[in-house]
Design a protein around this motif. Structure first.
Motif, mmCIF file in Angstrom:
data_model
loop_
_atom_site.group_PDB
_atom_site.id
_atom_site.type_symbol
_atom_site.label_atom_id
_atom_site.label_comp_id
_atom_site.label_asym_id
_atom_site.label_seq_id
_atom_site.Cartn_x
_atom_site.Cartn_y
_atom_site.Cartn_z
ATOM 1 N N GLY A 7 -5.102 -40.036 107.623
ATOM 2 C CA GLY A 7 -5.615 -38.697 107.412
ATOM 3 C C GLY A 7 -4.600 -37.640 107.798
ATOM 4 N N ASP A 8 -4.593 -36.537 107.051
ATOM 5 C CA ASP A 8 -3.747 -35.396 107.384
ATOM 6 C C ASP A 8 -4.445 -34.609 108.490
ATOM 7 O OD1 ASP A 8 -2.275 -33.065 107.554
ATOM 8 O OD2 ASP A 8 -2.041 -32.823 105.392
ATOM 9 N N LEU A 9 -3.933 -34.705 109.702
ATOM 10 C CA LEU A 9 -4.598 -34.105 110.862
ATOM 11 C C LEU A 9 -4.724 -32.593 110.742
ATOM 12 C CD1 LEU A 9 -2.939 -36.184 113.732
ATOM 13 C CD2 LEU A 9 -5.072 -36.633 112.511
ATOM 14 N N GLU A 10 -3.844 -31.981 109.962
ATOM 15 C CA GLU A 10 -3.852 -30.530 109.836
ATOM 16 C C GLU A 10 -4.575 -30.055 108.587
ATOM 17 O OE1 GLU A 10 0.160 -29.172 110.103
ATOM 18 O OE2 GLU A 10 0.332 -29.591 112.252
ATOM 19 N N ASP A 11 -5.026 -30.979 107.751
ATOM 20 C CA ASP A 11 -5.648 -30.538 106.501
ATOM 21 C C ASP A 11 -6.625 -31.584 105.976
ATOM 22 O OD1 ASP A 11 -6.188 -28.818 104.456
ATOM 23 O OD2 ASP A 11 -4.383 -29.224 103.304
ATOM 24 N N ARG A 12 -7.591 -31.957 106.791
ATOM 25 C CA ARG A 12 -8.598 -32.909 106.337
ATOM 26 C C ARG A 12 -9.447 -32.274 105.236
ATOM 27 N NH1 ARG A 12 -8.875 -37.426 109.319
ATOM 28 N NH2 ARG A 12 -7.985 -37.459 111.411
ATOM 29 N N PRO A 13 -9.935 -33.064 104.256
ATOM 30 C CA PRO A 13 -9.934 -34.537 104.215
ATOM 31 C C PRO A 13 -8.727 -35.146 103.499
ATOM 32 C CG PRO A 13 -11.270 -33.705 102.429
ATOM 33 C CD PRO A 13 -10.741 -32.498 103.158
ATOM 34 N N ARG A 14 -7.681 -34.358 103.270
ATOM 35 C CA ARG A 14 -6.509 -34.886 102.580
ATOM 36 C C ARG A 14 -5.909 -36.072 103.336
ATOM 37 N NH1 ARG A 14 -3.794 -31.759 98.788
ATOM 38 N NH2 ARG A 14 -1.860 -32.720 99.448
ATOM 39 N N GLN A 15 -5.351 -36.987 102.587
ATOM 40 C CA GLN A 15 -4.661 -38.144 103.151
ATOM 41 C C GLN A 15 -3.168 -38.013 102.858
ATOM 42 O OE1 GLN A 15 -6.649 -40.732 104.807
ATOM 43 N NE2 GLN A 15 -8.029 -38.981 104.587
ATOM 44 N N ILE A 16 -2.344 -38.589 103.717
ATOM 45 C CA ILE A 16 -0.896 -38.569 103.505
ATOM 46 C C ILE A 16 -0.341 -39.981 103.640
ATOM 47 C CG2 ILE A 16 -0.645 -36.196 104.321
ATOM 48 C CD1 ILE A 16 0.395 -37.285 106.962
ATOM 49 N N VAL A 17 0.812 -40.173 103.051
ATOM 50 C CA VAL A 17 1.516 -41.441 103.171
ATOM 51 C C VAL A 17 2.289 -41.426 104.483
ATOM 52 C CG1 VAL A 17 3.321 -42.893 102.197
ATOM 53 C CG2 VAL A 17 1.668 -41.774 100.688
ATOM 54 N N CYS A 18 2.095 -42.456 105.299
ATOM 55 C CA CYS A 18 2.753 -42.493 106.613
ATOM 56 C C CYS A 18 3.137 -43.932 106.943
ATOM 57 C CB CYS A 18 1.825 -41.931 107.687
ATOM 58 S SG CYS A 18 2.534 -41.948 109.348
ATOM 59 N N THR A 19 4.428 -44.202 106.972
ATOM 60 C CA THR A 19 4.898 -45.552 107.264
ATOM 61 C C THR A 19 4.832 -45.876 108.747
ATOM 62 O OG1 THR A 19 7.169 -44.716 107.383
ATOM 63 C CG2 THR A 19 6.430 -45.571 105.251
ATOM 64 N N THR A 20 4.653 -44.857 109.600
ATOM 65 C CA THR A 20 4.621 -45.075 111.045
ATOM 66 C C THR A 20 3.205 -45.362 111.548
ATOM 67 O OG1 THR A 20 6.508 -43.575 111.314
ATOM 68 C CG2 THR A 20 5.234 -44.111 113.290
ATOM 69 N N HIS A 21 2.258 -44.510 111.169
ATOM 70 C CA HIS A 21 0.898 -44.641 111.690
ATOM 71 C C HIS A 21 -0.133 -44.954 110.609
ATOM 72 C CE1 HIS A 21 2.410 -43.075 115.475
ATOM 73 N NE2 HIS A 21 2.903 -42.025 114.843
ATOM 74 N N GLY A 22 0.287 -45.031 109.364
ATOM 75 C CA GLY A 22 -0.661 -45.269 108.285
ATOM 76 C C GLY A 22 -1.170 -46.704 108.251
ATOM 77 N N LYS A 23 -2.362 -46.877 107.671
ATOM 78 C CA LYS A 23 -2.946 -48.198 107.486
ATOM 79 C C LYS A 23 -2.534 -48.749 106.117
ATOM 80 C CE LYS A 23 -7.010 -47.328 110.369
ATOM 81 N NZ LYS A 23 -8.491 -47.285 110.397
ATOM 82 N N THR A 24 -2.349 -50.061 106.057
ATOM 83 C CA THR A 24 -1.951 -50.699 104.812
ATOM 84 C C THR A 24 -2.914 -50.325 103.687
ATOM 85 O OG1 THR A 24 -1.009 -52.566 105.999
ATOM 86 C CG2 THR A 24 -1.532 -52.908 103.679
ATOM 87 N N ARG A 29 -9.052 -47.775 101.493
ATOM 88 C CA ARG A 29 -8.791 -46.587 102.308
ATOM 89 C C ARG A 29 -9.360 -45.329 101.641
ATOM 90 N NH1 ARG A 29 -8.157 -49.950 106.221
ATOM 91 N NH2 ARG A 29 -6.282 -51.242 106.058
ATOM 92 N N THR A 30 -9.620 -44.326 102.452
ATOM 93 C CA THR A 30 -10.097 -43.048 101.949
ATOM 94 C C THR A 30 -9.098 -42.458 100.961
ATOM 95 O OG1 THR A 30 -11.257 -42.618 104.028
ATOM 96 C CG2 THR A 30 -10.818 -40.721 102.610
ATOM 97 N N HIS A 31 -9.592 -42.068 99.785
ATOM 98 C CA HIS A 31 -8.778 -41.435 98.742
ATOM 99 C C HIS A 31 -7.625 -42.318 98.278
ATOM 100 C CE1 HIS A 31 -10.075 -37.092 100.031
ATOM 101 N NE2 HIS A 31 -11.094 -37.866 99.670
ATOM 102 N N GLN A 32 -7.727 -43.627 98.491
ATOM 103 C CA GLN A 32 -6.597 -44.517 98.178
ATOM 104 C C GLN A 32 -6.147 -44.399 96.724
ATOM 105 O OE1 GLN A 32 -6.795 -48.610 99.573
ATOM 106 N NE2 GLN A 32 -6.070 -49.367 97.603
ATOM 107 N N LEU A 33 -7.070 -44.500 95.786
ATOM 108 C CA LEU A 33 -6.689 -44.477 94.378
ATOM 109 C C LEU A 33 -6.138 -43.116 93.988
ATOM 110 C CD1 LEU A 33 -9.629 -46.495 92.778
ATOM 111 C CD2 LEU A 33 -7.425 -47.313 93.626
ATOM 112 N N ARG A 34 -6.690 -42.065 94.547
ATOM 113 C CA ARG A 34 -6.237 -40.715 94.211
ATOM 114 C C ARG A 34 -4.805 -40.479 94.709
ATOM 115 N NH1 ARG A 34 -11.426 -37.064 95.960
ATOM 116 N NH2 ARG A 34 -10.136 -35.391 95.081
ATOM 117 N N VAL A 35 -4.529 -40.917 95.939
ATOM 118 C CA VAL A 35 -3.171 -40.741 96.488
ATOM 119 C C VAL A 35 -2.181 -41.662 95.789
ATOM 120 C CG1 VAL A 35 -1.750 -40.914 98.554
ATOM 121 C CG2 VAL A 35 -4.058 -39.979 98.713
ATOM 122 N N HIS A 36 -2.551 -42.914 95.572
ATOM 123 C CA HIS A 36 -1.651 -43.859 94.919
ATOM 124 C C HIS A 36 -1.317 -43.426 93.495
ATOM 125 C CE1 HIS A 36 -2.203 -47.613 97.686
ATOM 126 N NE2 HIS A 36 -1.649 -46.587 98.293
#
Length: 559
Positions: free
Chosen positions: A460-477, A502-509
């Motif tokens: 999740g984008d902590l500063e702009d929920r409910p948007r999701q972001i790609v994160c190789t450090t803390h993101g879930k597979t 994952r939340t919004h997975q298809l939309r982000v992918h």
């Protein structure tokens, strides 16, 4: 008395007051008004042709470059002229002040400001800290301790090995003389061997004690340096915190009635209680603050992204986006007081008048075709949902009912259960990923290739929920299989098989450059809003928990 407004840009030809909307648009979820689009088009033209300053927006595809969020606010000046203001988020071209843009609410870069003096203090601490951390004395003390620890371990291990070897040799001597010596002489031998053993154990203890004392001395020497480093770091932390808090206090925001609040006061009421970094630097607060200070009446506003997208977020060049929630929602919640603002559309139930179609039903489960813009479960502000309607229809049903969810904007097959045991068995299938689901999506763009797999971890984008972001450090597979099933013009029709959920997975992918780089048509978060999100859960297959038979259901859709 209001100040002159040099950054006011009148529309040419003039806009009649009768064409203005009656209320300011809700900044967190609304399509731009035609006047805001006109202002944005003029600003975009200026960005494409101006030569007053230089900034690499990353067009086209420059490595290391990054775009910027811009905003426009249509206003009416005291003379009754309609025009607009322009702003950029943060800094641009290493400056807070550029021609044609409103200034920041507070300029931390001003040469005679306290920030520069505070920054010099922090920099001085950083220089001392760097010098100490890189000093030869600290390096020598650290290395001396490491060497001593290695030597101590080696010598103690050798002494222990010698002690074990001597013990074995004493046992051999004892056994060899047991039947040869007279009892008195054998007792004397055992006493001598015992004294030898005790002496060697004392020698080991003396060695360990000597090394402990030496290591303690070396650690104390090292501590004199590392303690200084820790003290300097703490001083830097305290100074930086105080400086940041003082900066936040300088960001004082007006509302439409002239009431002023600073950032610490505004964010004290939020869950975080303190302002996030960069709060107050977004375009929307800058625009409203300038309008209030110069007696300009806000009419409508819009923000758009210009240039290359950040690596983690999804920002498309030229697309319009709502104001961010993490930084801007608390600030604008104050600044919009006293203005007539459109109601929050997210508080209105979009499922009014829509019905659920039952695809399959038996004594244990229910499969429905959820229409788009209907919640799967009750939300924070809207109770109407698939769950609530099913609960009313089947009041005697036990268990959670909902087994999985679809985004509110996604239509398609949704599985429900009528009892706890069925729910438990189906949840187990979802957990084991034995339930198969296929979605169909219409994408805005030409997809390269015909099929493949997307692996982009999400959080999740902590500063702009409910948007999701790609994160190789803390993101879930997050993994999605895809296949093109049709192309028409600049749009692509695809099948999507989510491996994870994952939340919004298809939309982000779909939208992310590391995915298909083509947002789903109608995606108001990662693309461009339209009459609907063109994403539909059209097929599902699972093992019926009661009959144990493999079943599959399909509901096609026409976008």
């Amino acid at each position: 008395m209001t100040e002159a407004a040099p950054q006011f840009i009148p529309f040419q030809p003039p806009v009649p007051l009768a064409e203005l909307p009656p209320r300011l648009n809700y900044p967190f979820h609304s399509a731009p008004h035609p006047l805001a689009l006109r202002a944005a088009a003029e600003l975009q033209q200026r960005l494409s042709t101006q030569t007053d300053w230089s900034y690499d927006f990353g067009q086209p595809g420059a490595i290391g470059a990054q775009g910027k969020m811009f905003g426009v606010l249509v206003v009416v000046n005291p003379a009754g002229e309609v025009g607009y203001l322009a702003a950029f988020s943060g800094k641009l071209a290493d400056s807070n002040h550029l021609p044609g843009f409103v200034p920041p609410v507070y300029d931390v870069l001003q040469e005679d400001g306290f920030y520069k003096a505070g920054e010099q203090e922090v920099n001085a601490l950083n220089a001392r800290l760097e010098a100490l951390e890189n000093s030869p004395e600290l390096a020598a003390a650290r290395q001396a301790l490491l060497d001593a620890e290695d030597q101590a371990a080696t010598e103690i291990a050798a002494e222990k090995a010698a002690l074990k070897s001597a013990k074995r040799q004493r046992a051999v001597r004892r056994d060899a003389q047991r039947d040869l010596l007279p009892p008195t002489d054998f007792q004397q031998l055992e006493a001598a061997l015992a004294r030898e053993s005790v002496g060697q154990h004392f020698a080991l203890k003396d060695l360990v004690r000597a090394w402990e004392q030496r290591l303690a001395t070396l650690r104390a020497t090292l501590q004199t340096y590392t303690g200084q480093v820790a003290d300097l770091r703490e001083q830097r932390k305290v100074l930086s915190h105080a400086l940041q808090h003082r900066i936040f206090e300088q960001y004082r925001f007006l509302d439409a009635e002239g009431r002023e609040r600073d950032l610490p006061d505004i964010f004290r009421e939020t869950i975080f209680q303190t302002p996030p970094a960069g709060a107050g630097e977004c375009a929307a607060p800058k625009l409203l603050q300038y309008a209030y200070r110069h007696g300009l009446r806000p009419v409508t506003m819009a923000e758009f992204w210009w240039g290359q997208s950040p690596a983690s977020e999804i920002r498309k060049h030229g697309n319009f986006y709502p104001a961010c929630r993490g930084k801007c929602e608390p600030i604008l919640g104050h600044m919009l007081q006293g203005l007539s603002v459109e109601p929050n559309p997210l508080l209105q139930n979009p499922a009014v008048g829509k019905s659920l179609t039952v695809v399959y039903e038996d004594d244990d489960l229910l499969l429905v075709n959820k229409p788009h813009e209907m919640l799967s479960v009750p939300g924070k502000n809207i109770e109407d949902s698939v769950w609530l309607r099913a609960k009313k229809r089947y009041p005697s049903a036990t268990g959670p009912l909902i087994v999985h969810r679809l985004d509110m904007s996604t239509s398609g097959l949704l599985l429900l259960t009528k009892n706890k045991e069925t729910h438990k068995l189906l949840q187990h299938q979802f957990f084991k990923r034995s339930v198969q689901k296929r979605y169909i999506a219409l994408l805005e763009g030409v997809v390269d290739g015909e099929e493949g797999t997307i692996d982009l971890p999400l959080r999740g984008d902590l500063e702009d929920r409910p948007r999701q972001i790609v994160c190789t450090t803390h993101g879930k597979t997050a993994r999605t299989h895809w296949k093109v099933i049709g192309r028409e013009g600049k749009r692509t029709l695809v099948h999507l098989w989510p491996v994870t959920g994952r939340t919004h997975q298809l939309r982000v992918h779909a939208a992310h450059p590391g995915g298909l780089n083509a947002p789903i048509v109608g995606d108001d978060l990662y693309g461009v809003a339209a009459s609907r999100l063109c994403l539909h859960a059209e097929w599902i297959a699972f093992t019926h928990p009661t009959t144990r038979q493999a079943v599959a259901f399909e509901v096609p859709v026409i976008f």
